[in-house]
Design a protein around this motif. Structure first.
Motif, mmCIF file in Angstrom:
data_model
loop_
_atom_site.group_PDB
_atom_site.id
_atom_site.type_symbol
_atom_site.label_atom_id
_atom_site.label_comp_id
_atom_site.label_asym_id
_atom_site.label_seq_id
_atom_site.Cartn_x
_atom_site.Cartn_y
_atom_site.Cartn_z
ATOM 1 N N LEU A 32 0.862 -1.187 0.000
ATOM 2 C CA LEU A 32 0.000 0.000 0.000
ATOM 3 C C LEU A 32 0.896 1.233 0.000
ATOM 4 O O LEU A 32 1.821 1.328 0.811
ATOM 5 N N VAL A 33 0.622 2.151 -0.914
ATOM 6 C CA VAL A 33 1.422 3.379 -0.978
ATOM 7 C C VAL A 33 0.967 4.327 0.132
ATOM 8 O O VAL A 33 -0.217 4.656 0.215
ATOM 9 N N GLY A 34 1.924 4.744 0.974
ATOM 10 C CA GLY A 34 1.607 5.716 2.022
ATOM 11 C C GLY A 34 1.420 7.098 1.417
ATOM 12 O O GLY A 34 0.399 7.744 1.584
ATOM 13 N N PHE A 35 2.413 7.520 0.674
ATOM 14 C CA PHE A 35 2.289 8.731 -0.140
ATOM 15 C C PHE A 35 3.385 8.717 -1.189
ATOM 16 O O PHE A 35 4.380 7.998 -1.050
ATOM 17 N N GLY A 36 3.202 9.486 -2.231
ATOM 18 C CA GLY A 36 4.208 9.534 -3.277
ATOM 19 C C GLY A 36 3.955 10.671 -4.240
ATOM 20 O O GLY A 36 2.909 11.328 -4.193
ATOM 21 N N ILE A 37 4.941 10.924 -5.075
ATOM 22 C CA ILE A 37 4.798 11.909 -6.154
ATOM 23 C C ILE A 37 4.826 11.116 -7.462
ATOM 24 O O ILE A 37 5.785 10.386 -7.736
ATOM 25 N N LEU A 38 3.753 11.277 -8.247
ATOM 26 C CA LEU A 38 3.657 10.522 -9.501
ATOM 27 C C LEU A 38 4.567 11.110 -10.572
ATOM 28 O O LEU A 38 4.801 12.329 -10.599
ATOM 29 N N ASN A 39 5.057 10.241 -11.411
ATOM 30 C CA ASN A 39 5.887 10.654 -12.543
ATOM 31 C C ASN A 39 4.965 11.151 -13.666
ATOM 32 O O ASN A 39 4.193 10.359 -14.220
ATOM 33 N N PRO A 40 5.018 12.448 -14.010
ATOM 34 C CA PRO A 40 4.090 12.967 -15.031
ATOM 35 C C PRO A 40 4.311 12.357 -16.418
ATOM 36 O O PRO A 40 3.422 12.428 -17.271
ATOM 37 N N SER A 41 5.497 11.787 -16.663
ATOM 38 C CA SER A 41 5.769 11.183 -17.978
ATOM 39 C C SER A 41 5.217 9.767 -18.101
ATOM 40 O O SER A 41 5.225 9.190 -19.186
ATOM 41 N N LYS A 42 4.757 9.222 -16.988
ATOM 42 C CA LYS A 42 4.294 7.834 -17.027
ATOM 43 C C LYS A 42 2.988 7.711 -17.822
ATOM 44 O O LYS A 42 2.031 8.442 -17.575
ATOM 45 N N LYS A 43 3.013 6.827 -18.810
ATOM 46 C CA LYS A 43 1.797 6.475 -19.538
ATOM 47 C C LYS A 43 1.610 4.972 -19.371
ATOM 48 O O LYS A 43 2.568 4.255 -19.075
ATOM 49 N N TYR A 44 0.394 4.516 -19.638
ATOM 50 C CA TYR A 44 0.139 3.095 -19.415
ATOM 51 C C TYR A 44 0.985 2.216 -20.333
ATOM 52 O O TYR A 44 1.311 1.077 -19.990
ATOM 53 N N ASP A 45 1.359 2.770 -21.505
ATOM 54 C CA ASP A 45 2.049 1.925 -22.483
ATOM 55 C C ASP A 45 3.550 2.237 -22.583
ATOM 56 O O ASP A 45 4.187 1.894 -23.569
ATOM 57 N N ASN A 46 4.120 2.937 -21.579
ATOM 58 C CA ASN A 46 5.583 3.036 -21.563
ATOM 59 C C ASN A 46 6.130 2.364 -20.302
ATOM 60 O O ASN A 46 5.357 1.954 -19.429
ATOM 61 N N THR A 47 7.434 2.252 -20.223
ATOM 62 C CA THR A 47 8.011 1.460 -19.125
ATOM 63 C C THR A 47 8.579 2.333 -18.008
ATOM 64 O O THR A 47 9.300 1.842 -17.145
ATOM 65 N N GLU A 48 8.247 3.606 -18.031
ATOM 66 C CA GLU A 48 8.790 4.496 -16.990
ATOM 67 C C GLU A 48 8.228 4.133 -15.616
ATOM 68 O O GLU A 48 7.127 3.581 -15.501
ATOM 69 N N ASP A 49 8.987 4.504 -14.590
ATOM 70 C CA ASP A 49 8.532 4.274 -13.214
ATOM 71 C C ASP A 49 7.321 5.189 -12.947
ATOM 72 O O ASP A 49 7.368 6.375 -13.269
ATOM 73 N N PRO A 50 6.249 4.653 -12.375
ATOM 74 C CA PRO A 50 5.070 5.518 -12.112
ATOM 75 C C PRO A 50 5.347 6.612 -11.089
ATOM 76 O O PRO A 50 4.623 7.596 -11.042
#
Lengths: 516, 79
Positions: free
Chosen positions: A271-289
């Motif tokens: 379970l994620v406590g808190f985080g900052i999302l990666n704005p470059s993340k798309k469902y079809d790329n391999t970047e870290d969310p």
């Protein structure tokens, strides 16, 4: 001008969201402050002490202001159903008719009757009679909420109904199935979280009195009652939040994935406590969310929350699109988006033929053709025929993720606030820092409540009715300009109401509890 | 006779209640203005029943919605 070029669907959504958000400023305060007001009056009736009566009357006046300003604002949502969401409105008419009629007849009249007894009956009714009127007013408001929330829950999990081709209505097959576990959890979670809001409200206002060094005894009593109610309510909110999350995991896996920013499914999911999302993340790329995140340090906690088994596989956004995993709902293999769309298109093609048959008055052949589609299991995926691409299945992940985590973090803050207030007791009157924190928490309680609805409603994108009717098929073909106009009309109207509420309420709060 | 007494008592109850209102007058004014705006302006001029413009009978409205479900031209172009 780019904003004005946004599509009809988006403007219709924005208009509905605006109306619902404003409406939801008034409702949780009615439910939460209502309970606390009832408790104050119960203590007054038990002890016979006038100070409790004065306190009851003070909170009752605030309750009355909020009730009067907020009453009927929900009806605007029903206007919007008929005008802006006419396809949706037509489809759900058979389902929503019963709960909303019960709400209107039973709960609304109950509220209206006992509200007048509550406000006009102080000198006319016995103490016990007046107390009964107060409790029944709040119970009536809560029953109202039950039926509205049942209708909303049905949109998230449309059980107990099937789509009829001829009438194009979802017709109820079993009333008790409509009262699903989703509805029950939603009701309890919403009501008890409203009690939390009411409690934070009472602590905030009472702290203002302490800051001003006036009505100190009244403020300390209010903080004590508010903290006890708040602490009980926050525990219940956590429990019902947990059971609601289990329902979401089983029935709306895409929403859960968005809440957690989970793109690729996992066993032993944390379970994620808190985080900052990666704005470059798309469902079809391999970047870290995530750019950064802090997990709750309990192995497999998300899996455990969903199923009580930390080894369970929790599907991510890509898994929901690709299918193939075991569904938490029933253990069957999940279909991919492509497979569901294929079935939905088959049902849609059949409906085209059925439409011709109905126009030729050949209802028997039309019904037989629809039954074939029902047997083939295609009709339950009918909604997918309106969703062209797999990316259109994904809700606004950042909005859902941040709303969910802000809601949870604020909930924890309120729990700490209630505990500290109960520990400090009379020392609160000298603890300016605590008074300021309690006052700051007051608007945050409304933010928290709104965030809950953002998770619920944005998270179910793209569906108006889950897997039956997507938003783009639910909307009326109006001119976008007319929707834009009414959006701004509502913005002005509701802002005026909010200003009126705040002005009148603040004036009344400044007066404080009155001797008579 | 008894029923009439109860009726009179209810009338007096409300009459006294309204007479003794203080902040209640402001709230009633807001409620009435709000309801007027909602039902006499918004509902009449901005929120007609959309399907009533597409068919008079239930069958006609159902047929319209069926057409919409078969081919929906409104696409969510903001994704």
């Amino acid at each position: 001008m780019e904003l004005l070029n946004t599509s009809l669907v988006e403007w219709s959504r924005a208009q509905f969201a605006l109306t619902a958000a404003y409406h939801w400023l008034f409702v949780p305060l009615t439910l939460g402050l209502g309970l606390i007001m009832c408790i104050f009056e119960t203590i007054y009736v038990k002890t016979g002490k006038e100070e409790w009566k004065r306190a009851t009357k003070f909170w009752m006046t605030i309750f009355g202001i909020n009730f009067a300003i907020g009453v009927a604002t929900g009806l605007i949502l029903e206007f919007e159903f008929g005008t802006n969401w006419s396809n949706y409105s037509w489809l759900v008419g058979d389902i929503f008719g019963a709960p909303l009629a019960i709400e209107g007849i039973l709960a609304f009249f109950m509220e209206a009757t006992f509200l007048s007894l509550m406000f006009f009956g102080w000198k006319k009714l016995s103490r016990g009679g007046h107390l009964a009127a107060t409790w029944l007013t709040v119970i009536g408001a809560t029953i109202s909420a039950f039926w509205i929330l049942t209708a909303n829950a049905w949109m998230q999990f449309p059980a107990g109904a099937h789509l009829v081709a001829e009438t194009q209505r979802m017709e109820m097959t079993n009333f008790w199935d409509v009262l699903s576990p989703v509805a029950v959890n939603k009701f309890f979670h919403t009501v008890v979280s409203s009690w939390v809001l009411g409690a934070v409200f009472v602590l905030g206002i009472s702290s203002w009195f302490l800051l001003k060094k006036r009505n100190v005894e009244f403020a300390l009593k209010s903080i004590k009652i508010g903290s006890i109610v708040g602490l009980v309510a926050i525990v219940l909110t956590i429990l019902t939040g947990h059971t609601s999350a289990r329902e979401v995991a089983a029935k709306q896996p895409m929403k859960l994935a968005a809440m957690e920013g989970l793109y690729d499914g996992k066993t032993n999911a944390k379970l994620v406590g808190f985080g900052i999302l990666n704005p470059s993340k798309k469902y079809d790329n391999t970047e870290d969310p995530f750019i950064f995140k802090i997990d709750v340090p309990i192995p497999g906690f998300l899996s455990w929350i969903a199923t009580y088994d930390s080894n369970t596989f929790i599907p991510g956004i890509n898994d929901v699109i690709k299918g193939g995993h075991k569904q938490l709902l029933d253990g069957t293999d999940a279909l991919s988006f492509a497979e569901k769309r294929e079935r939905g298109l088959a049902a849609n093609e059949a409906l085209q033929k059925i439409n011709i048959l109905y126009n030729q008055k050949d209802t028997i052949a039309a019904q037989a053709l629809w039954n074939e589609q029902v047997q083939a299991g295609n009709t339950q995926y009918f909604g997918y025929s309106h969703i062209e691409q797999e990316k259109d299945m994904i809700p606004n992940v950042p909005l859902v993720f941040y709303a969910f985590h802000i809601m949870v973090i604020l909930g924890m803050l309120f729990a700490a606030l209630f505990i500290v207030a109960l520990i400090m007791k009379d020392r609160l009157k000298k603890a300016k820092w605590m008074q300021i924190i309690a006052l700051i928490c007051l608007p945050l309680a409304f933010v928290c409540s709104q965030m809950g609805w953002v998770v619920t409603e944005v998270g179910r994108f793209p569906w108006a009715i889950h897997e039956v009717l997507p938003l783009n098929a639910a909307v009326s073909k109006l001119a976008t300009g007319s929707v834009v106009t009414t959006f701004f009309v509502f913005l002005v109207l509701f802002t005026a109401l909010l200003i009126a509420e705040l002005t009148i309420m603040l004036k009344q709060i400044r007066k404080g509890p009155q001797e008579n | 006779m008894k029923a009439q007494n109860i009726f009179n008592r209810i009338i007096i109850f409300y009459k006294d209640g309204f007479r003794q209102m203080t902040i209640g007058w402001t709230l009633w004014a807001i409620v009435l203005i709000k309801l007027f705006i909602m039902f006499a302006i918004l509902k009449v001029f901005f929120f007609p029943n959309f399907l009533n413009s597409k068919g008079k009978t239930e069958q006609e409205k159902a047929a319209y919605v069926r057409e919409q479900m078969i081919e929906n031209e409104v696409k969510n172009d903001n994704r």
